[in-house]
Design an enzyme around this catalytic site. Sequence first.
Site, PDB file in Angstrom:
ATOM      1  CE  LYS A  40     -19.536  61.653  11.409  1.00 16.11           C
ATOM      2  NZ  LYS A  40     -20.217  62.145  10.199  1.00 16.11           N
ATOM      3  NE  ARG A 138     -24.657  64.613   4.898  1.00 19.29           N
ATOM      4  CZ  ARG A 138     -23.445  64.305   5.364  1.00 19.29           C
ATOM      5  NH1 ARG A 138     -22.930  63.105   5.159  1.00 19.29           N
ATOM      6  NH2 ARG A 138     -22.743  65.212   6.026  1.00 19.29           N
ATOM      7  CG  HIS A 169     -20.261  68.110   5.599  1.00 23.69           C
ATOM      8  ND1 HIS A 169     -19.355  68.133   6.638  1.00 23.69           N
ATOM      9  CD2 HIS A 169     -20.011  66.967   4.908  1.00 23.69           C
ATOM     10  CE1 HIS A 169     -18.597  67.036   6.584  1.00 23.69           C
ATOM     11  NE2 HIS A 169     -18.968  66.330   5.537  1.00 23.69           N
ATOM     12  NE  ARG A 222     -18.972  70.113  10.660  1.00 23.23           N
ATOM     13  CZ  ARG A 222     -19.177  71.009   9.690  1.00 23.23           C
ATOM     14  NH1 ARG A 222     -19.585  72.240   9.990  1.00 23.23           N
ATOM     15  NH2 ARG A 222     -18.987  70.695   8.427  1.00 23.23           N
ATOM     16  CE1 TYR A 266     -17.546  27.318   5.442  1.00 24.48           C
ATOM     17  CE2 TYR A 266     -16.603  29.386   6.229  1.00 24.48           C
ATOM     18  CZ  TYR A 266     -17.369  28.261   6.450  1.00 24.48           C
ATOM     19  OH  TYR A 266     -17.955  28.060   7.678  1.00 24.48           O
ATOM     20  CB  CYS A 312     -14.326  32.064   8.485  1.00 23.01           C
ATOM     21  SG  CYS A 312     -13.259  30.869   7.644  1.00 23.01           S
ATOM     22  CG  MET A 313     -19.427  35.149  11.247  1.00 19.65           C
ATOM     23  SD  MET A 313     -20.992  34.407  11.750  1.00 19.65           S
ATOM     24  CE  MET A 313     -21.884  34.403  10.200  1.00 19.65           C
ATOM     25  CG  ASP A 314     -17.266  33.531  14.069  1.00 21.96           C
ATOM     26  OD1 ASP A 314     -17.860  34.590  14.320  1.00 21.96           O
ATOM     27  OD2 ASP A 314     -17.846  32.481  13.722  1.00 21.96           O
TER      28      ASP A 314
END
Length: 372
Positions: A40, A138, A169, A222, A266, A312-314
């Site tokens: 998953k 859950r 689980h 699992r 920043y 930073c973002m990138d």
Amino acid sequence: MIIGKHRNTQAIIDLDAIKVNIQNEIKQLKQAQSLFAVVKADAYGHGLLPVAEAAKKAGAKGFCVAVIDEALALRQAGFDDEILVLGVNPASTAVLMAQNKITCTVGDYDFLIKAQLLLKEAKQKLLVHIALDTGMGRIGFKTKAELKQVLMFMQNYPQQFEFDGIFTHFASADSEDETYYLQQLTKFNELLSVITKKPRYIHVANSAASLWHRKCGGNMIRFGIAMYGLNPNSKINTPFELKPALSLVSELAAVKKVTKGEAIGYGSTYRAKEDEWIGTVPIGYADGWLRRMQGFKVLVDGHYCEIVGRVCMDQMMIRLPKRYDLETRVTLIGEDHGNEVTAQDVADYAQTIHYEITCGLAPRVTRLYKSK
């Protein structure tokens, strides 16, 4: 759209490590037990299809996913193994799952009532695994009365439902304190006692239970986080060595010398303590490298280099011990010249778990696969 192909920020996945982890686990299983690979969340960020192929070659007998789309992706790629969707879904999806031979988790009686009518109209039969809530809180049925009602309903409609499995689980199978784990196991066995004809699969063991509670029972494992070489609890030794499958690397995109007192990033949260070499690395929080990683260390030429200034973002900036050429490799997770940064190290610094670190790697981080 192909993204990330022209940016040397990459997650390198060692498929042989995944195979070894699975094969070592299979050696520990009882003869009647099967291993289902949990793939998953894009195989915990490692890549659904390549990991599924490697897992099958290593001996996995089936797959566990979280959502229907993940199961459909496996079917469309040609996997004909059993695929269990661990999450619950609306009754409107029952026919789609049946048509694609996707095994459905059922944790609600109303689902069966609505699904039966749809399946009858479509002339389809649905494979069902019943979820039991033994303390996770859950999904799943909690009482013997509820379970009896569900079993009776499916017995009354054998043309629409096939009772293929039952499971629960564990909330704390990775804990050194076994009290709650044992409470859940006792509850599961109590609920199981109402079933006269057992289904094909009875399963309780996630990675943690399969590693440290081998007597928990069931005939299916699992195998999730441990398949990727990550310890569910880094404070407890595993019965066999787990080989981490994922490395995260980038490169120096810019290198400059700054003078004492100059600000970086920043908010000017870092100022050079002396004249320093600063490298810019093309990875940021949009790639899943969290903003809170400021102050953590990465590896360049075997040297631990501090992340300075806000991520930073990138991009992010690191303090280098000397000037390095552009395109010099930067290792964020993995080994370099005998030193190492692990996913657990990253998680500890970020005050989270390594599951979140690998699952959080964005699609634009290219996945590269290696196997002998």
